[in-house]
Structure formats: structure tokens, C-alpha cells
Design a protein around this motif. Structure first.
Motif, PDB file in Angstrom:
ATOM      1  N   SER A  81       0.841  -1.196   0.000  1.00 40.76           N
ATOM      2  CA  SER A  81       0.000   0.000   0.000  1.00 40.76           C
ATOM      3  C   SER A  81       0.874   1.244   0.000  1.00 40.76           C
ATOM      4  CB  SER A  81      -0.903  -0.001   1.236  1.00 40.76           C
ATOM      5  OG  SER A  81      -0.127   0.179   2.406  1.00 40.76           O
ATOM      6  N   ASP A  82       0.234   2.403  -0.025  1.00 35.11           N
ATOM      7  CA  ASP A  82       0.977   3.667  -0.056  1.00 35.11           C
ATOM      8  C   ASP A  82       1.314   4.194   1.326  1.00 35.11           C
ATOM      9  OD1 ASP A  82      -1.533   4.325   0.757  1.00 35.11           O
ATOM     10  OD2 ASP A  82      -1.916   5.843  -0.773  1.00 35.11           O
ATOM     11  N   VAL A  83       1.138   3.355   2.357  1.00 35.56           N
ATOM     12  CA  VAL A  83       1.541   3.755   3.716  1.00 35.56           C
ATOM     13  C   VAL A  83       3.051   3.984   3.720  1.00 35.56           C
ATOM     14  CG1 VAL A  83       1.763   2.960   6.108  1.00 35.56           C
ATOM     15  CG2 VAL A  83      -0.356   2.547   4.849  1.00 35.56           C
ATOM     16  N   PRO A  84       3.529   5.107   4.257  1.00 33.32           N
ATOM     17  CA  PRO A  84       4.966   5.403   4.217  1.00 33.32           C
ATOM     18  C   PRO A  84       5.816   4.371   4.958  1.00 33.32           C
ATOM     19  CG  PRO A  84       3.833   6.920   5.692  1.00 33.32           C
ATOM     20  CD  PRO A  84       2.771   6.179   4.945  1.00 33.32           C
ATOM     21  N   VAL A  85       7.035   4.205   4.469  1.00 34.12           N
ATOM     22  CA  VAL A  85       7.994   3.280   5.083  1.00 34.12           C
ATOM     23  C   VAL A  85       8.824   4.053   6.108  1.00 34.12           C
ATOM     24  CG1 VAL A  85       9.996   1.793   4.661  1.00 34.12           C
ATOM     25  CG2 VAL A  85       8.087   1.828   3.035  1.00 34.12           C
ATOM     26  N   ILE A  86       8.913   3.510   7.303  1.00 26.63           N
ATOM     27  CA  ILE A  86       9.620   4.193   8.389  1.00 26.63           C
ATOM     28  C   ILE A  86      11.075   3.756   8.450  1.00 26.63           C
ATOM     29  CG2 ILE A  86       9.114   2.456  10.163  1.00 26.63           C
ATOM     30  CD1 ILE A  86       8.576   4.868  12.089  1.00 26.63           C
ATOM     31  N   THR A  87      11.908   4.638   8.963  1.00 23.38           N
ATOM     32  CA  THR A  87      13.314   4.324   9.231  1.00 23.38           C
ATOM     33  C   THR A  87      13.535   4.472  10.737  1.00 23.38           C
ATOM     34  OG1 THR A  87      13.961   6.626   8.860  1.00 23.38           O
ATOM     35  CG2 THR A  87      14.096   5.119   6.973  1.00 23.38           C
ATOM     36  N   PRO A  88      14.507   3.776  11.299  1.00 17.86           N
ATOM     37  CA  PRO A  88      14.719   3.843  12.744  1.00 17.86           C
ATOM     38  C   PRO A  88      14.875   5.253  13.307  1.00 17.86           C
ATOM     39  CG  PRO A  88      15.947   2.006  11.847  1.00 17.86           C
ATOM     40  CD  PRO A  88      15.389   2.767  10.669  1.00 17.86           C
ATOM     41  N   HIS A  89      15.517   6.156  12.560  1.00 20.30           N
ATOM     42  CA  HIS A  89      15.772   7.477  13.131  1.00 20.30           C
ATOM     43  C   HIS A  89      14.496   8.289  13.335  1.00 20.30           C
ATOM     44  CE1 HIS A  89      15.631   8.915   8.863  1.00 20.30           C
ATOM     45  NE2 HIS A  89      15.205  10.021   9.431  1.00 20.30           N
ATOM     46  N   GLU A  90      13.373   7.825  12.782  1.00 19.27           N
ATOM     47  CA  GLU A  90      12.098   8.523  12.973  1.00 19.27           C
ATOM     48  C   GLU A  90      11.362   8.071  14.234  1.00 19.27           C
ATOM     49  OE1 GLU A  90      10.297   9.385   8.634  1.00 19.27           O
ATOM     50  OE2 GLU A  90      11.202   7.388   8.832  1.00 19.27           O
ATOM     51  N   LEU A  91      11.795   6.992  14.840  1.00 23.77           N
ATOM     52  CA  LEU A  91      11.114   6.456  16.015  1.00 23.77           C
ATOM     53  C   LEU A  91      11.075   7.412  17.217  1.00 23.77           C
ATOM     54  CD1 LEU A  91      12.319   2.721  15.980  1.00 23.77           C
ATOM     55  CD2 LEU A  91      10.045   3.586  15.416  1.00 23.77           C
ATOM     56  N   PRO A  92      12.172   8.108  17.539  1.00 20.62           N
ATOM     57  CA  PRO A  92      12.144   8.974  18.721  1.00 20.62           C
ATOM     58  C   PRO A  92      11.104  10.089  18.662  1.00 20.62           C
ATOM     59  CG  PRO A  92      14.406   8.518  18.102  1.00 20.62           C
ATOM     60  CD  PRO A  92      13.536   8.019  16.980  1.00 20.62           C
ATOM     61  N   GLU A  93      10.571  10.378  17.478  1.00 23.74           N
ATOM     62  CA  GLU A  93       9.571  11.436  17.343  1.00 23.74           C
ATOM     63  C   GLU A  93       8.248  11.051  18.004  1.00 23.74           C
ATOM     64  OE1 GLU A  93       9.149  11.967  13.162  1.00 23.74           O
ATOM     65  OE2 GLU A  93      11.233  12.571  12.865  1.00 23.74           O
ATOM     66  N   ALA A  94       8.009   9.745  18.173  1.00 24.40           N
ATOM     67  CA  ALA A  94       6.730   9.274  18.716  1.00 24.40           C
ATOM     68  C   ALA A  94       6.759   9.179  20.227  1.00 24.40           C
ATOM     69  CB  ALA A  94       6.378   7.920  18.112  1.00 24.40           C
ATOM     70  N   ASP A  95       5.556   9.221  20.814  1.00 27.35           N
ATOM     71  CA  ASP A  95       5.418   9.066  22.260  1.00 27.35           C
ATOM     72  C   ASP A  95       5.054   7.640  22.643  1.00 27.35           C
ATOM     73  OD1 ASP A  95       5.728  11.923  22.995  1.00 27.35           O
ATOM     74  OD2 ASP A  95       3.890  12.152  21.829  1.00 27.35           O
ATOM     75  N   GLY A  96       4.615   6.842  21.659  1.00 33.81           N
ATOM     76  CA  GLY A  96       4.245   5.457  21.914  1.00 33.81           C
ATOM     77  C   GLY A  96       4.112   4.688  20.613  1.00 33.81           C
ATOM     78  N   PHE A  97       4.188   3.355  20.707  1.00 31.61           N
ATOM     79  CA  PHE A  97       4.202   2.521  19.509  1.00 31.61           C
ATOM     80  C   PHE A  97       3.320   1.287  19.651  1.00 31.61           C
ATOM     81  CE2 PHE A  97       8.359   4.325  20.441  1.00 31.61           C
ATOM     82  CZ  PHE A  97       8.641   5.052  19.286  1.00 31.61           C
ATOM     83  N   LEU A  98       2.652   0.936  18.567  1.00 34.10           N
ATOM     84  CA  LEU A  98       2.013  -0.369  18.458  1.00 34.10           C
ATOM     85  C   LEU A  98       2.624  -1.039  17.244  1.00 34.10           C
ATOM     86  CD1 LEU A  98      -1.645   0.539  19.423  1.00 34.10           C
ATOM     87  CD2 LEU A  98      -0.164  -1.116  20.579  1.00 34.10           C
ATOM     88  N   PHE A  99       3.295  -2.158  17.482  1.00 33.64           N
ATOM     89  CA  PHE A  99       4.026  -2.876  16.435  1.00 33.64           C
ATOM     90  C   PHE A  99       3.235  -4.109  15.998  1.00 33.64           C
ATOM     91  CE2 PHE A  99       7.534  -1.126  19.203  1.00 33.64           C
ATOM     92  CZ  PHE A  99       7.990  -0.168  18.294  1.00 33.64           C
ATOM     93  N   GLY A 100       3.069  -4.271  14.679  1.00 34.48           N
ATOM     94  CA  GLY A 100       2.303  -5.402  14.181  1.00 34.48           C
ATOM     95  C   GLY A 100       3.042  -6.201  13.130  1.00 34.48           C
ATOM     96  N   PHE A 101       2.859  -7.535  13.171  1.00 33.61           N
ATOM     97  CA  PHE A 101       3.567  -8.406  12.231  1.00 33.61           C
ATOM     98  C   PHE A 101       2.935  -9.792  12.221  1.00 33.61           C
ATOM     99  CE2 PHE A 101       5.923  -7.177  16.054  1.00 33.61           C
ATOM    100  CZ  PHE A 101       5.656  -8.263  16.875  1.00 33.61           C
ATOM    101  N   PRO A 102       3.132 -10.532  11.128  1.00 34.05           N
ATOM    102  CA  PRO A 102       2.730 -11.940  11.122  1.00 34.05           C
ATOM    103  C   PRO A 102       3.762 -12.764  11.878  1.00 34.05           C
ATOM    104  CG  PRO A 102       3.684 -11.354   9.009  1.00 34.05           C
ATOM    105  CD  PRO A 102       3.615 -10.089   9.821  1.00 34.05           C
ATOM    106  N   THR A 103       3.372 -13.949  12.274  1.00 35.02           N
ATOM    107  CA  THR A 103       4.300 -14.822  12.981  1.00 35.02           C
ATOM    108  C   THR A 103       5.112 -15.668  12.014  1.00 35.02           C
ATOM    109  OG1 THR A 103       4.487 -16.449  14.764  1.00 35.02           O
ATOM    110  CG2 THR A 103       2.692 -16.748  13.213  1.00 35.02           C
TER     111      THR A 103
END
Length: 203
Positions: free
Chosen positions: A58-80
Motif C-alpha cells: 500500500s501507499d503507507v509510508p515506510v519508516i526508518t529507525p531514526h524517525e522512532l524517537p519522534e513518537a510518544d508510543g508505539f504499536l508494532f504489528g507483524f505476522p508470525t
């Protein structure tokens, strides 16, 4: 100032992405929350994805690690993958060494959502084995527990998820998240956003 919640996911066939979009809606329903969807980089070549029958990203943007500190919290999702997070997401976490050294994510809340192919395929082991990533970064793990109420005790219909987080069953890929699974994902987003907001307000 708004509390930023990043919903970051990897999805091969779209099941986890559907959960992510519902989680985003739940988080955004909380006043003062700025929810944003991201996906992690794909590590498989395009020809392999085609052989797997994976749809285009999809057109959802791809994140890089250096962008993580900008957030106050995270929900991480993935298949097993055999009871733990997919390699694509593990590769993303593996690239956060610099953030680990600076402890840039320490004290930030985080949670998980996931998909499995079968009922015994990792609805609990996948988030359980993923907690190690949060521990090394000093993040605060936020499960949903049994806050989803009666939906946690559903016995008549197939439902993914657990006290560790929302989830879905993909089966052979043809099954899509059910209304109950999507409702649990919405609940997780809303519940987590409320906690993230409280934590930021207490700083």
C-alpha cells in the motif's frame, strides 16, 4: 501538544495491515492523540514476493529507525514465523542499535498485534518472544489484558488475539479479519492511546 502514537507494521498479504488501520482509528478516537500508520521496509526481492502471491504494498509510508524517537508510543504489528515475529520486522529492530546506545526509546510505551495461520500458531508466543526487543530499549510493554471484556471470552466464533494484544487468523490467506477481531483492534488502539496520553501528561 498532541501525543503521537505510531502504528508500525509489516504485512505480507494484508491481514496485519487491516488490523493496523483499525488500530489507527481506535487511537485517533482519543482526544489529543495524533495517530500515524507506518510500514517497515520489505526485505524480500520483488520476484520472491510475486512467487508468494503477495499483493503490491500500500501507499503507507515506510519508516526508518531514526524517525522512532519522534513518537510518544508505539504499536508494532507483524505476522508470525514459527512462533515469533517475521524476519522483516526483526530486521527493522536489528537496525535500531544506535537508538539502543542512546536509549532514545527508553520509557516509551509499546504494544503488539499480530496474525497467525492457525489457532496454535503463535497468538501468544509471538508477542511473548517479541517483548525482548522492548526490554533492551527500556520501553514499557502495554498489553490489553482482558479490557476488551466479553469479546475476550468468545467461544462460538473463531477469534484471534489474546491478553497480549489484538490478532487475527489468516489461514491459507483467504480468511480476512472478522468483525470481532477488528473491534478488538479498535479497542487496542483506543486503550493504548489513553495510556500513552497519561504517560506523556505525567512527564
Amino acid at each position: 501538544m498532541a501525543t503521537k502514537v505510531y502504528i508500525i507494521y509489516y504485512s505480507t498479504y494484508g491481514h496485519v495491515e487491516k488490523l493496523a488501520r483499525e488500530i489507527e482509528k481506535g487511537a485517533a478516537s482519543v482526544e489529543g492523540i495524533e495517530a500515524k500508520l507506518w510500514q517497515v521496509p520489505e526485505t524480500l526481492p520483488e520476484e520472491v514476493l510475486q512467487k508468494l502471491g503477495a499483493p503490491p504494498k500500500s501507499d503507507v509510508p515506510v519508516i526508518t529507525p531514526h524517525e522512532l524517537p519522534e513518537a510518544d508510543g508505539f504499536l508494532f504489528g507483524f505476522p508470525t514465523r514459527f512462533g515469533s515475529m517475521a524476519a522483516q520486522f526483526k530486521a527493522f529492530f536489528d537496525a535500531t542499535g544506535g537508538l539502543w546506545r542512546s536509549q532514545s526509546l527508553s520509557g516509551k510505551p509499546a504494544g503488539f498485534f499480530y496474525s497467525t495461520a492457525s489457532q496454535g500458531g503463535g497468538q501468544e508466543t509471538t508477542p511473548l518472544t517479541s517483548i525482548t526487543q522492548l526490554v533492551h530499549h527500556g520501553m514499557i510493554y502495554v498489553p490489553i489484558g482482558y479490557t476488551f471484556g466479553a469479546g475476550m471470552f468468545e467461544m462460538e466464533n473463531l477469534k484471534g488475539g489474546s491478553p497480549y494484544g489484538s490478532g487475527t487468523y489468516a489461514g491459507d490467506g483467504s480468511r480476512q479479519p472478522s468483525e470481532l477481531e477488528l473491534a478488538q483492534a479498535f479497542h487496542q488502539g483506543k486503550y493504548f492511546a489513553g495510556i500513552a496520553k497519561k504517560l506523556k501528561g505525567s512527564q
